[in-house]
Design a protein around this motif. Structure first.
Motif, short mmCIF file in Angstrom:
data_model
loop_
_atom_site.label_atom_id
_atom_site.label_comp_id
_atom_site.label_asym_id
_atom_site.label_seq_id
_atom_site.Cartn_x
_atom_site.Cartn_y
_atom_site.Cartn_z
N HIS A 1 0.84 -1.20 0.00
CA HIS A 1 0.00 0.00 0.00
C HIS A 1 0.88 1.25 0.00
N HIS B 1 1.60 5.03 -2.50
CA HIS B 1 1.04 5.88 -3.53
C HIS B 1 2.12 6.68 -4.24
N CYS C 1 6.91 11.45 -3.18
CA CYS C 1 5.64 11.09 -3.81
C CYS C 1 5.79 10.96 -5.32
N SER D 1 0.65 2.56 -6.48
CA SER D 1 -0.67 2.88 -7.01
C SER D 1 -0.87 4.39 -6.92
N THR D 2 -1.78 4.92 -7.71
CA THR D 2 -1.98 6.35 -7.72
C THR D 2 -2.62 6.83 -6.42
N VAL D 3 -2.67 8.13 -6.22
CA VAL D 3 -3.35 8.73 -5.08
C VAL D 3 -4.85 8.74 -5.42
N THR E 1 -4.89 2.18 -12.59
CA THR E 1 -6.18 2.78 -12.23
C THR E 1 -7.07 2.73 -13.46
N GLN F 1 -5.79 -0.68 -8.67
CA GLN F 1 -6.40 -0.11 -7.46
C GLN F 1 -7.72 0.53 -7.88
N HIS G 1 -9.36 0.85 -2.24
CA HIS G 1 -8.96 1.95 -1.36
C HIS G 1 -10.15 2.89 -1.16
N ASP H 1 0.71 2.85 3.54
CA ASP H 1 0.15 4.12 3.06
C ASP H 1 1.24 5.17 2.80
#
Length: 352
Positions: free
Chosen positions: A19, A21, A66, A87-89, A129, A155, A187, A304
């Protein structure tokens, strides 16, 4: 710490963080490109920092980890993480946008993640995504993610506009994911009741766990896991509030089947152990209970990263829990390999 991993009684222990981002360092002006607002823009206002803005309003300030893979790898080495799953935000999902624009943005984000993985294949795994508001387009992009980009899965959000995850419109996406052996990481986003929680960061503290529980119950009560028994789904944040309310959920199913068992007559609690959750519960006793509830094979390390509600040193809660060493290793990396459909030897030194 390097790829060699931390030594345990049974050999090296690795860490796969399921997990995390990531964003590109930049992307086109989406309001200008698509002709309407609501999208996120990035303003690099300070060295190694940027503002995420929505129509000029600050959403969040992020650091370079990030978007910068080198900064991420340094953080991983400092905290003992062997592999990050990217994975993207969730604010980038853009399910509210016109489908063709959500597809265009999804392709941009997915191409970026695939590029980062390709440049560092021993350190990163990618999740794409999808434009979930258009199931036909989502199925096509899911195929591209897996078959062309080599991503392990996708995600998705805990709901899609007015659709919960039991919506029949979404079933073809899940059906295709099962066919492709692609994993799905759920998510929470656009949290339920957020308009009634303007203070105290409550949408993140209360709304997110409720959103995840809603997603789990939607899949269970709809019979999705009966229809697609090989579908691999993992829910963020330890399954949100589901572990602590599963007794109430099960009781409601037993006493009011006329309301709860309308689409699936199988006990909700029997599905514990049929899907995955991540380990981000912030409390060792809660984690130990989740291992008892879901089983030692269905929990994966999740931090996260790189956000403040995450775990600064991924795996700290797992290591502090009163669990057998073998169970800790499952949570730290072995379960993630199973969920992602990957081979340990592709990432870690082969034991001699």
């Amino acid at each position: 710490m390097s790829q060699e991993g931390k030594k345990s009684e049974e050999g090296p222990t690795y860490r796969i963080d399921l997990h995390t981002h990531i964003l590109p360092k930049s992307w086109p002006d989406l309001k200008e490109k698509y002709g309407y607002g609501g999208f996120v823009s990035l303003e690099h206002h300070h060295p190694c920092k940027a503002k995420m803005l929505i129509d000029g309003k600050l959403f969040r300030v992020i650091d370079e980890n990030c978007w910068n893979p080198d900064a991420r790898i340094k953080d991983c080495d400092d905290t003992g993480v062997s592999v990050q799953v990217l994975s993207t935000v969730p604010v980038m999902f853009s399910y509210w946008a016109k489908p063709e624009h959500a597809l265009d943005l999804s392709r941009y984000l997915n191409d970026h993640i695939a590029q980062v993985v390709a440049e560092n294949p021993k350190r990163f795994v990618g999740l794409g995504t999808l434009p979930m508001q258009s199931p036909d387009l989502a199925v096509k992009e899911l195929r591209r993610c897996v078959e062309d980009l080599g991503l392990a899965g996708v995600q998705i959000g805990s709901h899609v506009n007015d659709w919960n995850l039991d919506a029949p419109e979404l079933f073809p996406i899940f059906e295709e994911a099962e066919r492709l052996n692609a994993c799905i990481f759920v998510h929470p986003w656009e949290m339920v009741g957020r308009d009634k929680m303007p203070k105290y960061w409550l949408p993140w503290l209360v709304g997110m766990p409720a959103e995840t529980c809603l997603a789990i119950c939607s899949m269970i009560f709809s019979g999705l896991f009966e229809k697609l028994p090989k579908l691999k789904v993992c829910f963020a944040h330890g399954g949100g509030s589901f572990p602590m309310t599963v007794g109430r959920i099960e009781h409601g199913f037993q006493v009011r089947p006329d309301l709860c068992a309308v689409d699936n007559n199988v006990s909700p609690k029997s599905y514990c152990g049929k899907f995955w959750v991540d380990s981000l519960v912030h409390d060792t006793k809660v984690l130990e209970y989740c291992v008892e509830l879901f089983g030692p094979d269905k929990i994966c390390l999740g931090s996260d990263y790189p956000f403040p509600l995450g775990e600064d040193r991924p795996g700290t809660i797992i290591e502090a829990a009163t669990l057998p060493r073998r169970t800790k290793d499952k949570l730290l990396f072995l379960n993630a390999l199973e969920f992602l459909g990957l081979d340990k030897n592709d990432f870690f030194p082969v034991s001699k």
